[in-house]
Design an enzyme around this catalytic site. Structure first.
Site, PDB file in Angstrom:
ATOM      1  N   TYR A 157       0.834  -1.208   0.000  1.00  0.00           N
ATOM      2  CA  TYR A 157       0.000   0.000   0.000  1.00  0.00           C
ATOM      3  C   TYR A 157       0.867   1.255   0.000  1.00  0.00           C
ATOM      4  CZ  TYR A 157      -2.906   3.777   1.767  1.00  0.00           C
ATOM      5  OH  TYR A 157      -3.524   4.995   1.948  1.00  0.00           O
ATOM      6  N   LYS A 169       1.234   4.282  -2.893  1.00  0.00           N
ATOM      7  CA  LYS A 169       0.997   5.696  -2.585  1.00  0.00           C
ATOM      8  C   LYS A 169       2.202   6.549  -2.997  1.00  0.00           C
ATOM      9  CE  LYS A 169      -2.944   6.000  -1.638  1.00  0.00           C
ATOM     10  NZ  LYS A 169      -3.796   7.027  -2.189  1.00  0.00           N
TER      11      LYS A 169
END
Length: 382
Positions: free
Chosen positions: A193, A197
């Site tokens: 994740y 990002k």
């Protein structure tokens, strides 16, 4: 003062931050388009009934039920928009460690599609706001008496199995001192994740200036408040704990309960994001959005239990998730200096508002045990 921009697209605009931002912008006189896939994990099986967030915006915006992984959905959504606020993303840190291809497709692929479109077609877009995350930092910033500022790598299972949860750094003899993470800090995410990002942020900050479009990146810390999903067992420690407490189940605290995060209230996040849209001083800049105050997981659990007035056992379990960081809280000086933004809601007040809202909702069955079993089955939780 008249809003500088009239037409604004919010991807993920039926989500927690997106729906609140949409309503805020409408009050400011903007026309808002929302592109959202109404993901079941967030909105439930029948969003018309099960998603108050979707219901709060659906009649007030131009709503497109679609996905950021579709070029034609992007084309439809961009239309006449002058600003894109790109919030749509898969957001579970733990879940990202086994749904790797999916997280990359949505977060990296969706952002690449947007930029590809902006690069190859004539649009009215003047500014792109990208939702980045504290997850890109991995562990926070520390000061070593011997070495000065250091950025520890993520922790290893062998240490955590022995109950050694604090981070260490090669060559540092005295215990490390945690300090606020500023925007110049090392980027070394410890989850897929976080990597996605970082990638989204870098693509937007790199491509937009070549197209004459102003990029702004916001590294949101742990956002909480009324409206956050109470059903998604992969995100939001306040939701997870609340659901357990209200189901009279024991609260399981990972590690030793002293791990900390920077919890920032939803209304502050919306205001900061609005400043990013409206203020030219934001153009080309990357900002932390938090409170600048670390709060431990133990404090969160105790605060919630007190506010709900329930007697439930708190089990500090020593369990841990691979990829979880120990500490991280934001240095807020840049956003204050450049945009004049200061968070207005303290954690105590935010927690109070959150629990008042939760008590007015139907008690959700806790899917927490399922999510834990899934993490354990994948070898990601000990």
């Amino acid at each position: 003062e008249i809003m500088r921009y009239k037409n604004i697209l919010i991807t993920g605009g039926a989500g927690f931050i997106g729906s609140g931002l949409a309503l805020y912008l409408i009050q400011e006189g903007c026309t808002v388009t929302v592109l959202d896939n109404l993901s079941e994990q967030i909105h439930g099986t029948d969003p018309e009934k099960s998603s108050p967030l979707y219901r709060s915006v659906k009649d007030k915006v131009r709503f497109i039920h679609g996905t950021v992984t579709s070029r034609s959905d992007w084309e439809k959504a961009i239309g006449e928009s002058e600003v894109i606020v790109h919030l749509a993303a898969e957001t579970g840190t733990g879940q990202s460690m086994y749904q790797i291809s999916h997280y990359a497709d949505v977060n990296i692929g969706g952002t690449a599609l947007m930029l590809d479109l902006l690069a190859n077609q004539k649009t009215a877009v003047k500014k792109v706001i990208i939702a980045s995350s504290r997850a890109i930092y991995g562990e926070g910033k520390y000061i070593s008496a011997e070495l000065g500022p250091v950025y520890p790598k993520h922790r290893i299972a062998a240490d955590m199995d022995k109950g050694q949860f604090e981070v260490t750094y090669p060559g540092a003899v005295s215990p490390l001192q945690l300090v606020a993470t500023d925007e110049e800090s090392k980027i070394h995410p410890s989850s897929v994740y976080g990597i996605t990002k970082q990638n989204q942020e870098q693509m937007v900050m790199t491509v937009c200036p070549t197209l004459g479009i102003a990029p702004v990146a916001f590294r949101y810390q742990n956002v909480y408040g009324p409206g956050q999903s109470l059903t998604n067992p992969y995100t939001g420690i306040l939701s997870i704990f609340s659901t357990l407490v209200l189901n009279n189940k024991p609260v399981n605290i990972f590690e030793d309960g002293k791990e900390s995060r920077d919890f920032v209230f939803i209304s502050d996040v919306i205001r900061a994001t609005f400043f990013g849209i409206e203020k030219e001083e934001a153009n080309g800049q990357i900002f932390n959005v938090g409170t600048g105050i670390p709060t431990t997981v133990q404090e969160v659990a105790e605060g919630l239990i007190a506010l709900y007035g329930k007697e439930v056992p708190v089990n500090v379990s020593g369990n841990y998730r691979l990829g979880d960081i120990r500490h991280n809280y934001a240095d807020m000086s840049k956003i204050e200096n450049l945009l004049g933004f200061r968070p207005a809601v303290s954690f105590a007040e935010g927690l109070r508002q959150f629990t008042v809202w939760v008590k007015a909702q139907e008690v959700q069955t806790s899917r927490y045990d399922e999510s834990i079993a899934e993490m354990k089955a994948k070898g990601l939780m000990k």
